[in-house]
Design a protein around this motif. Structure first.
Motif, PDB file in Angstrom:
ATOM      1  N   UNK A 326      32.838 -46.345 -36.116  1.00 23.92           N
ATOM      2  CA  UNK A 326      31.805 -46.859 -35.213  1.00 23.92           C
ATOM      3  C   UNK A 326      31.222 -45.780 -34.301  1.00 23.92           C
ATOM      4  N   UNK A 327      31.602 -44.530 -34.522  1.00 24.82           N
ATOM      5  CA  UNK A 327      31.157 -43.450 -33.651  1.00 24.82           C
ATOM      6  C   UNK A 327      30.301 -42.433 -34.385  1.00 24.82           C
ATOM      7  N   UNK A 328      29.312 -41.886 -33.670  1.00 25.27           N
ATOM      8  CA  UNK A 328      28.611 -40.709 -34.147  1.00 25.27           C
ATOM      9  C   UNK A 328      29.405 -39.451 -33.811  1.00 25.27           C
ATOM     10  N   UNK A 329      29.964 -39.408 -32.624  1.00 28.27           N
ATOM     11  CA  UNK A 329      30.754 -38.235 -32.199  1.00 28.27           C
ATOM     12  C   UNK A 329      32.239 -38.476 -32.459  1.00 28.27           C
ATOM     13  N   UNK A 330      32.586 -38.475 -33.726  1.00 30.49           N
ATOM     14  CA  UNK A 330      33.967 -38.782 -34.123  1.00 30.49           C
ATOM     15  C   UNK A 330      34.966 -37.778 -33.557  1.00 30.49           C
ATOM     16  N   UNK A 331      34.483 -36.585 -33.213  1.00 29.42           N
ATOM     17  CA  UNK A 331      35.380 -35.545 -32.714  1.00 29.42           C
ATOM     18  C   UNK A 331      35.924 -35.856 -31.323  1.00 29.42           C
ATOM     19  N   UNK A 332      35.400 -36.904 -30.673  1.00 30.60           N
ATOM     20  CA  UNK A 332      35.849 -37.214 -29.312  1.00 30.60           C
ATOM     21  C   UNK A 332      37.332 -37.577 -29.296  1.00 30.60           C
ATOM     22  N   UNK A 333      37.822 -38.156 -30.400  1.00 28.13           N
ATOM     23  CA  UNK A 333      39.248 -38.481 -30.488  1.00 28.13           C
ATOM     24  C   UNK A 333      39.894 -37.552 -31.518  1.00 28.13           C
ATOM     25  N   UNK A 341      42.653 -34.837 -26.057  1.00 30.13           N
ATOM     26  CA  UNK A 341      41.947 -34.349 -24.865  1.00 30.13           C
ATOM     27  C   UNK A 341      41.118 -35.451 -24.229  1.00 30.13           C
ATOM     28  N   UNK A 342      40.780 -35.282 -22.975  1.00 30.11           N
ATOM     29  CA  UNK A 342      39.952 -36.260 -22.279  1.00 30.11           C
ATOM     30  C   UNK A 342      38.515 -36.178 -22.805  1.00 30.11           C
ATOM     31  N   UNK A 343      37.850 -37.326 -22.992  1.00 34.43           N
ATOM     32  CA  UNK A 343      36.443 -37.287 -23.395  1.00 34.43           C
ATOM     33  C   UNK A 343      35.623 -36.531 -22.357  1.00 34.43           C
ATOM     34  N   UNK A 344      34.767 -35.616 -22.831  1.00 28.15           N
ATOM     35  CA  UNK A 344      34.017 -34.759 -21.915  1.00 28.15           C
ATOM     36  C   UNK A 344      32.621 -35.273 -21.604  1.00 28.15           C
ATOM     37  N   UNK A 345      32.123 -36.208 -22.413  1.00 26.44           N
ATOM     38  CA  UNK A 345      30.758 -36.680 -22.240  1.00 26.44           C
ATOM     39  C   UNK A 345      30.607 -37.605 -21.049  1.00 26.44           C
ATOM     40  N   UNK A 346      29.369 -37.851 -20.633  1.00 24.73           N
ATOM     41  CA  UNK A 346      29.132 -38.742 -19.485  1.00 24.73           C
ATOM     42  C   UNK A 346      29.504 -40.181 -19.796  1.00 24.73           C
ATOM     43  N   UNK A 347      29.824 -40.927 -18.759  1.00 20.59           N
ATOM     44  CA  UNK A 347      30.252 -42.313 -18.952  1.00 20.59           C
ATOM     45  C   UNK A 347      31.578 -42.351 -19.677  1.00 20.59           C
TER      46      UNK A 347
END
Length: 382
Positions: A326-333, A341-347
């Protein structure tokens, strides 16, 4: 800034999402869901949004209080799950508006990453040794597994032996420091919980989860005396007022509030602080999707007593549709050496693949947990 519209989505494997839209174009995402009752939760979302449309999404504390308190009847899993998803989306908007991760709005991070664990086995735990070895090869330093199948008020010791054999198999397939969480899932009644706690202690589990149902949390202190194993519970508790007597009675070592059931980010931040005052650790419950997981990690980032985070990538429920789908930025996890690591993006830092989400919403789901029976035909806790 005002909230001008919203949409809800029910998608496989068993999740629900909400999209809040503002007049500035900023969009917030949440996961209002209750496993097996998501359609009912979304009906509650429709009702609660009467209080949100036209309001400033940045006034989160006031909106939370209105959503919770502006009803004569409060709490409960349906309303709190609806409120949780809305709350997540409000924080997502606020972080995006200010250009910072949510944890920066909660006081700033106290860690750079959070230890995570991976599920192995299934509802009826099987093949746990090979799955634990696979997770260890992927870098995980902790796993969780269901401990038992059906278990009656008083049951055969062969079932106890089966639990011990499974846990020993995991220990043998990994190493002495591998964290092993054993989820009793509320399937075990008080008498057998005492037996299992005593017998499992030499195997040094990381924790035992939900040794008894929430209806019997007054027995936790008694059960704790039978084995030197940390006790975790709380996924079915829904507010700071639910956690208050649990913490006051003692016997609990780890609380597991669910960010999609226990009032969202706003409420779980308060629950975590309460637990810290009682020297109790935090390990948020999260067998859900990417918005719920990121919401958990925002709390992990700021709660000193957070020790480990559940995540459901690859869990048996998710066959066909998994968290990252369900993600475009799959690298976040990403998980390295057992940490995320903690998600770096806003919100909330998750970029929802809305096209995929809408396609899956056409499929939807009507997930129900199994109904189990004892050998004599009587109902068995799942």
């Amino acid at each position: 800034m005002k909230i001008v519209s919203f949409e809800t989505f029910i998608v496989p494997p068993r999740w629900g999402f909400i999209k809040l839209v503002t007049d500035t174009g900023i969009v917030g995402w949440g996961e209002p869901v209750l496993e097996g009752r998501t359609h009912t939760v979304h009906a509650a979302v429709e009702e609660l949004m009467d209080y949100v449309i036209g309001k400033d999404p940045r006034d989160i504390e006031d909106l939370w209080n209105v959503l919770y308190r502006a009803s004569f009847y409060r709490g409960g899993p349906i309303m709190m799950s609806a409120l949780s998803g809305i709350d997540q989306a409000l924080w997502d908007i606020k972080g995006k508006d200010l250009g910072v991760p949510v944890y920066q709005l909660l006081g700033g991070k106290c860690r750079d990453e959070i230890r995570t664990y991976s599920w192995i086995g299934g509802d009826r735990p099987d093949d746990v040794a090979s799955m634990a070895a696979q997770r260890m090869a992927l870098g995980f330093t902790a796993i969780k597994m269901n401990g038992t199948e059906e278990m009656n008020y008083i049951d055969d010791h062969s079932k106890v032996d089966a639990v011990l054999e499974r846990v020993q198999a995991v220990r043998d397939a990994t190493h002495p420091d591998m964290g092993i969480g054993i989820d009793f899932h509320g399937r075990v009644h008080k008498a057998m919980a005492k037996v299992l706690m005593r017998e499992l202690a030499p195997l040094r589990p990381m924790f035992v989860e939900e040794p008894v149902l929430p209806e019997h949390l007054d027995a936790i202190h008694e059960i704790a005396q039978y084995g030197a194993i940390p006790i975790a519970t709380g996924e079915r508790l829904l507010s700071r007022w639910d956690f208050k007597p649990l913490l006051q009675r003692g016997g609990i070592d780890i609380i597991q509030p669910d960010l999609s059931h226990a009032g969202g980010i706003t409420e779980v931040r308060k629950i975590a602080a309460m637990a810290e005052a009682y020297d109790v650790a935090l390990a948020p419950h999260c067998p859900l999707g990417p918005v719920a997981l990121s919401s958990c990690i925002q709390i992990d980032a700021v709660a000193l007593n957070a020790v480990i985070q559940e995540q459901s990538i690859g869990i048996h429920y998710n066959q066909g549709c998994d968290v990252l789908d369900y993600l475009k930025n799959k690298e976040v996890f990403t998980f390295k050496d057992g940490y995320c690591p903690l998600p770096a993006g806003p919100g909330l830092g998750v970029d929802i693949d809305e096209a995929y989400l809408r396609e899956m919403a056409k499929v939807g789901h009507r997930w129900r947990n199994p109904v189990w029976r004892q050998r004599d035909g009587s109902f068995a806790e799942w």
